[in-house]
Design a protein around this motif. Sequence first.
Motif, PDB file in Angstrom:
ATOM      1  N   SER A 148       0.867  -1.177   0.000  1.00  0.00           N
ATOM      2  CA  SER A 148       0.000   0.000   0.000  1.00  0.00           C
ATOM      3  C   SER A 148       0.901   1.223   0.000  1.00  0.00           C
ATOM      4  CB  SER A 148      -0.884  -0.006   1.249  1.00  0.00           C
ATOM      5  OG  SER A 148      -1.686   1.133   1.323  1.00  0.00           O
ATOM      6  N   PRO A 149       1.079   1.870  -1.144  1.00  0.00           N
ATOM      7  CA  PRO A 149       0.398   1.610  -2.426  1.00  0.00           C
ATOM      8  C   PRO A 149       0.944   0.360  -3.111  1.00  0.00           C
ATOM      9  CG  PRO A 149       2.078   3.277  -2.748  1.00  0.00           C
ATOM     10  CD  PRO A 149       2.050   3.008  -1.260  1.00  0.00           C
ATOM     11  N   ASN A 153      -3.953  -0.651  -4.605  1.00  0.00           N
ATOM     12  CA  ASN A 153      -4.358   0.060  -5.815  1.00  0.00           C
ATOM     13  C   ASN A 153      -4.908  -0.896  -6.864  1.00  0.00           C
ATOM     14  OD1 ASN A 153      -2.183   1.431  -4.316  1.00  0.00           O
ATOM     15  ND2 ASN A 153      -2.474   3.066  -5.808  1.00  0.00           N
ATOM     16  N   HIS A 241      -0.700   9.169   2.668  1.00  0.00           N
ATOM     17  CA  HIS A 241      -0.377   8.049   1.779  1.00  0.00           C
ATOM     18  C   HIS A 241      -0.624   8.487   0.342  1.00  0.00           C
ATOM     19  CE1 HIS A 241       0.456   3.617   2.379  1.00  0.00           C
ATOM     20  NE2 HIS A 241       0.924   4.163   3.473  1.00  0.00           N
ATOM     21  N   GLN A 242      -0.065   7.707  -0.579  1.00  0.00           N
ATOM     22  CA  GLN A 242      -0.157   8.090  -1.985  1.00  0.00           C
ATOM     23  C   GLN A 242      -1.534   7.835  -2.600  1.00  0.00           C
ATOM     24  OE1 GLN A 242       2.306   6.258  -0.654  1.00  0.00           O
ATOM     25  NE2 GLN A 242       4.275   7.122  -1.275  1.00  0.00           N
ATOM     26  N   GLU A 243      -2.260   6.834  -2.103  1.00  0.00           N
ATOM     27  CA  GLU A 243      -3.488   6.417  -2.781  1.00  0.00           C
ATOM     28  C   GLU A 243      -4.543   7.520  -2.963  1.00  0.00           C
ATOM     29  OE1 GLU A 243      -2.132   2.651  -0.519  1.00  0.00           O
ATOM     30  OE2 GLU A 243      -1.935   4.824  -0.361  1.00  0.00           O
ATOM     31  N   GLU A 392      -2.195   1.199 -10.147  1.00  0.00           N
ATOM     32  CA  GLU A 392      -3.594   1.121 -10.542  1.00  0.00           C
ATOM     33  C   GLU A 392      -3.760   1.147 -12.057  1.00  0.00           C
ATOM     34  OE1 GLU A 392      -3.331   5.072  -8.361  1.00  0.00           O
ATOM     35  OE2 GLU A 392      -1.864   3.563  -8.948  1.00  0.00           O
TER      36      GLU A 392
END
Length: 424
Positions: A148-149, A153, A241-243, A392
Amino acid sequence: MGKGRVLIIGAGAQGGPCVSILARDKDISEVVLADLDIDLANKVKAKVKNDKLKTMRVDASDVESIVKAAEGVDVIINLTLTEFNSNIMQAALRCGAHYVDTSFGEGSSSDIRTTDNILAQMMENRPLSFDKEYKEAGLTALLGCGASPGTVNALARYMCDKLDSVDEIRIRVGRRPLASSGEVVKGWAPTWSPFRALWGYAVEPTIFEDGKYKKYPIYSKCEDYEFPAPIGTIPLVYHQHQEPISLPYFIGKGIKYCDFKYTIDKEVGTLIKTGLSSSEPVEVKGVKVAPRDVLLKIVPRPGDMFLTEDEKTASLPLKVAAGCVVEVTGAKSGQKVEYKASFPIVLYSSPEERLELYRRFGATNIYVCLPAVVGAKMCMAGDAEKGVIGSECLDPIKFLEMMAQSGWPLKFAETCSKEVCITP
């Protein structure tokens, strides 16, 4: 895909397990493990004991040093600090190699827009660094392909692909101790890069809300969230976080809201609130020192786990239960639909599974590096878009199939609920 040659930069918590996985992979002919600490790299080599593996001393702050190590490789897997991502991406381009990392964005500042990094470019809807160059070279730079990521994703994309439009994506990651350690007071013991773990808690989190990126205070929006057993209900808060930044950027589909919430770590929270995450020097007995530097100097290094684990340690009772839930809501054929997927974030949920994992890969802490290996193999096989992409952007079905082919399929529980109205 022919047999590939892989350069791994970083011999720490994920570098050792990554080497162990690749050394057992029939599709890989050579693995180069590079680190500034050549002694650590050689300890990993001694543990793995495989003729495919060689080690090199590399300074990731020096592009030329990386280029020398990357000569002739097909892909570079970056498992070091994000402050070196740009250097490694440049070196991969010069060597004609694909690039994979497990974390990306601002390297050190508490303001994620303080430099012209890829996260800032996503938030401002600008072209991504090196995207044009990678496309022209016919190469892929795959960002954030860890747990995660990464796996998160891919699961989000898997569910988004089932919908005509997407309203919200909510990511919940939680952990609970399964037994008391017996310690009245515990120290902070991060299980991945201490710097990145500290940074994630200390930075004000960015959330995608009402179609815009918004910043919130650390430890805000606390909620009690119910995870599948044995985790149960635990408090979670917003976490950087990046998501929440990359998913709206890459998936689109009208997403209006995306967040990430994580377990409250009281040990590191106390350190941050005390000021020990600050990079601003303070004077102590005539010497100026940054509190963060002191903390990171004395905190335990997680890389030692790979070097000391064996079948005996892998079969011990679990100390912590950790899980992830991804919720996606949207519409399909005019109906409101919600999908939910949950899985053990560390890829095992029992001592028996963990022991099986060790016997398969020679390591148990693989939940970040195994997805990176899968992403790297997809790049080499031509199964990833060219240019700079997020995890993703990968075909989620191919990603999950390759996870299974690696010898460890991702087991997740999926539910779907629909808003139904029956009229005459």
